[in-house]
Design a protein around this motif. Structure first.
Motif, mmCIF file in Angstrom:
data_model
loop_
_atom_site.group_PDB
_atom_site.id
_atom_site.type_symbol
_atom_site.label_atom_id
_atom_site.label_comp_id
_atom_site.label_asym_id
_atom_site.label_seq_id
_atom_site.Cartn_x
_atom_site.Cartn_y
_atom_site.Cartn_z
ATOM 1 N N GLY A 20 -8.543 6.830 -0.972
ATOM 2 C CA GLY A 20 -8.913 7.180 -2.331
ATOM 3 C C GLY A 20 -8.103 6.479 -3.398
ATOM 4 N N LEU A 21 -7.511 5.339 -3.049
ATOM 5 C CA LEU A 21 -6.661 4.601 -3.982
ATOM 6 C C LEU A 21 -7.335 3.369 -4.573
ATOM 7 C CD1 LEU A 21 -3.366 4.658 -1.876
ATOM 8 C CD2 LEU A 21 -3.844 6.026 -3.911
ATOM 9 N N PHE A 22 -8.481 2.998 -4.019
ATOM 10 C CA PHE A 22 -9.100 1.722 -4.383
ATOM 11 C C PHE A 22 -9.536 1.688 -5.848
ATOM 12 C CE2 PHE A 22 -12.857 -1.244 -4.223
ATOM 13 C CZ PHE A 22 -12.137 -2.399 -3.964
ATOM 14 N N ARG A 42 0.830 -1.207 0.000
ATOM 15 C CA ARG A 42 0.000 0.000 0.000
ATOM 16 C C ARG A 42 0.863 1.255 0.000
ATOM 17 N NH1 ARG A 42 0.084 4.035 3.602
ATOM 18 N NH2 ARG A 42 -0.631 2.840 5.408
ATOM 19 N N ARG A 43 1.922 1.263 0.819
ATOM 20 C CA ARG A 43 2.808 2.417 0.873
ATOM 21 C C ARG A 43 3.492 2.636 -0.484
ATOM 22 N NH1 ARG A 43 4.352 4.457 5.814
ATOM 23 N NH2 ARG A 43 6.493 4.841 5.109
ATOM 24 N N MET A 44 3.781 1.541 -1.183
ATOM 25 C CA MET A 44 4.441 1.663 -2.484
ATOM 26 C C MET A 44 3.520 2.288 -3.525
ATOM 27 S SD MET A 44 6.605 -1.890 -2.732
ATOM 28 C CE MET A 44 7.859 -2.295 -1.494
ATOM 29 N N VAL A 45 2.293 1.764 -3.660
ATOM 30 C CA VAL A 45 1.400 2.336 -4.670
ATOM 31 C C VAL A 45 1.036 3.774 -4.313
ATOM 32 C CG1 VAL A 45 0.468 0.083 -5.319
ATOM 33 C CG2 VAL A 45 -0.723 1.441 -3.615
ATOM 34 N N GLU A 46 1.018 4.074 -3.017
ATOM 35 C CA GLU A 46 0.754 5.441 -2.574
ATOM 36 C C GLU A 46 1.844 6.390 -3.056
ATOM 37 O OE1 GLU A 46 -0.992 7.120 1.624
ATOM 38 O OE2 GLU A 46 0.773 5.831 1.705
ATOM 39 N N ARG A 47 3.055 5.837 -3.223
ATOM 40 C CA ARG A 47 4.201 6.644 -3.642
ATOM 41 C C ARG A 47 4.510 6.482 -5.125
ATOM 42 N NH1 ARG A 47 4.153 5.720 1.451
ATOM 43 N NH2 ARG A 47 5.272 6.997 2.982
ATOM 44 N N GLY A 48 3.658 5.786 -5.851
ATOM 45 C CA GLY A 48 3.811 5.739 -7.299
ATOM 46 C C GLY A 48 4.448 4.498 -7.863
#
Length: 488
Positions: free
Chosen positions: A376-378, A327-333
């Motif tokens: 808001g990433l789902f 999750r932290r990775m996709v949050e950071r691109g």
């Protein structure tokens, strides 16, 4: 004779013609007056090394978190409820069901194939009434956010070719995997982190851990920059991410500048596009020295996060920990995160091992979906869960009502997806009363890949890469289709 001249004299025929085709293209550009011959050749090299083709149409998913359960989860013990099976306990699998289908050498010598009903209780959940095992109570709470495929199938019957097929579309290793195709097609969203990251979680139970290797996340015939970057789950996330003692950042920067100059000379002399890949990877590694420690520092997460994922998320290497990192990775691109969770190969002791496996993944999968939704990433992140094949309804080895084993079964298995443009609450496909054959809406691995690429914005027929004279595709040469019923 200098080394570059000697290399060019000994160049292979295939390399000569491959290189020659690029030079002819450059000459054509130059003849149109767009640039000099040398400039045109340089532009082509740079484009090939740094630019992604881009999607064919607007993507519904920008990121992917792929959770692969190594070994093949038993679908009839998890999601494919078969209420008629208790009446068949210890009766032989009918020939009319098996229909002469091949078996592995682990059970082909058995004199009998006794039916082993699931010992676990099932209940229906959500508005869609999806049946879910008692072993996954948290997952059961979010079935209306999920998209279930109960009719997956493959030709592969053993682990190595089956995992390779599930990841790369081919049982023979050496092809690019789904993550590499996503990297190639879409490019990076963060210049300081890899586009494609791989994490291998350690299961609580380690009775029968399958061997997996970097061949599964290699870039195959794509440029090396599209290979998955494996993060370690203990110690430094990446080996040599930190400078050696006594080497300050300024010295590392000066060293890389020197290497870059040498590699540019190499590229001008030889023209190998992998040289540009090497330059880019060195530069990315330098930038990661500051970005990776921040990424992997879970001390920044509030306690509410660990209430979602569970306390196991605090322990490096656990499945919950890797999912939180994802999750932290996709949050950071980070574009694509692949997580492998081992020990699902339940040839024996289903009663002892399956509860452990489910405890490892249940709360953290639920927590991941809730976390993505709250941030808001789902809607932009496609979550995939599944193995490389299913398991048999008949028992391998000894059978009691309290315990049994299950062999490999490629004819049908269950996977699920969530977010990223999938149709929430869908239950697609149906198997027979024995969870042995598909009776409605089969989904081949190539169909699954075509659907995943569609969600990422690609027409799988047009998303190709020229290699060995062919337009290579993730979905191969056999017919494949997008399963539109799975798409919102």
């Amino acid at each position: 004779m200098n080394p570059f001249d000697e290399f060019q004299q000994n160049i292979t025929r295939r390399h000569f013609f491959a290189k020659g085709s690029s030079l002819l293209g450059a000459a054509a550009l130059a003849s149109l007056g767009t640039a000099s011959f040398a400039q045109a050749a340089g532009i082509i090299g740079a484009e090939a090394a740094t630019h992604a083709p881009g999607p064919h149409f607007p993507a519904q998913a920008k990121n992917v978190i792929y959770l692969h359960m190594v070994g093949g989860p038993p679908q009839m013990d998890l999601y494919d409820y078969k209420p008629a099976m208790p009446e068949w306990y210890d009766k032989d699998l009918p020939d009319s069901v098996r229909m002469g289908q091949r078996l592995t050498t682990m059970t082909s010598g058995q004199k009998r194939f006794p039916i082993a009903p699931s010992k676990f209780k099932f209940a229906q959940h959500g508005r869609n009434g999806m049946w879910v095992t008692e072993l996954l109570p948290n997952t059961a709470k979010m079935v209306d956010d999920m998209c279930f495929i109960r009719s997956m199938h493959t030709e592969a019957i053993n682990h190595e070719p089956a995992i390779s097929c599930m990841q790369t579309g081919n049982q023979v290793t050496g092809r690019p995997c789904l993550g590499s195709w996503a990297s190639y097609g879409l490019g990076s969203l963060n210049d300081n982190l890899p586009t494609f990251v791989v994490l291998v979680a350690k299961p609580t139970n380690t009775e029968q851990v399958q061997a997996i290797s970097a061949r599964l996340w290699s870039s195959g015939y794509l440029s090396g920059e599209h290979a998955g970057v494996s993060f370690r789950t203990a110690g430094d996330p990446i080996l040599f991410i930190n400078n050696p003692p006594g080497v300050p950042g300024e010295i590392r920067r000066k060293t890389l500048d020197g290497l870059k100059a040498l590699n540019e000379i190499n590229y001008q002399q030889v023209g190998d596009p992998e040289t540009h890949t090497r330059i880019q990877q060195y530069e990315l590694a330098f930038r990661m020295q500051s970005s990776v420690p921040e990424l992997t520092d879970l001390g920044q997460e509030p306690e509410t996060t660990f209430k979602l994922y569970g306390d196991e998320a605090k322990k490096p290497g656990t499945f919950a920990n890797t999912v939180l990192l994802a999750r932290r990775m996709v949050e950071r691109g980070v574009r694509f995160v692949q997580i492998y969770h081992n020990n699902w190969d339940t040839h024996a002791n289903v009663a002892g091992r399956l509860p452990d496996q489910c405890r490892d993944v249940d709360q953290s999968c639920w927590g991941l979906v809730q976390d993505l939704k709250s941030r808001g990433l789902f809607d932009d992140t496609l979550v995939i869960w599944g193995g490389e094949f299913g398991r048999t309804i008949y028992s391998q080895g000894g059978l009691t009502k309290e315990n049994y084993g299950r062999d490999h079964h490629p004819r049908c298995f269950t996977m699920w997806m969530a977010g990223g443009g999938t149709k929430a609450g869908t239950i697609y496909g149906e198997t027979d009363d024995f969870s042995y054959n598909i009776v409605r809406d089969g989904v081949h691995i190539h169909d699954f890949h075509a659907t995943a690429l569609h969600l990422l914005g690609f027409d799988h027929e047009r998303f190709t890469f020229k290699y060995q004279g062919l337009d290579q595709k993730l979905t191969g040469v056999e017919p494949a289709k997008v399963i539109k019923e799975l798409i919102a």
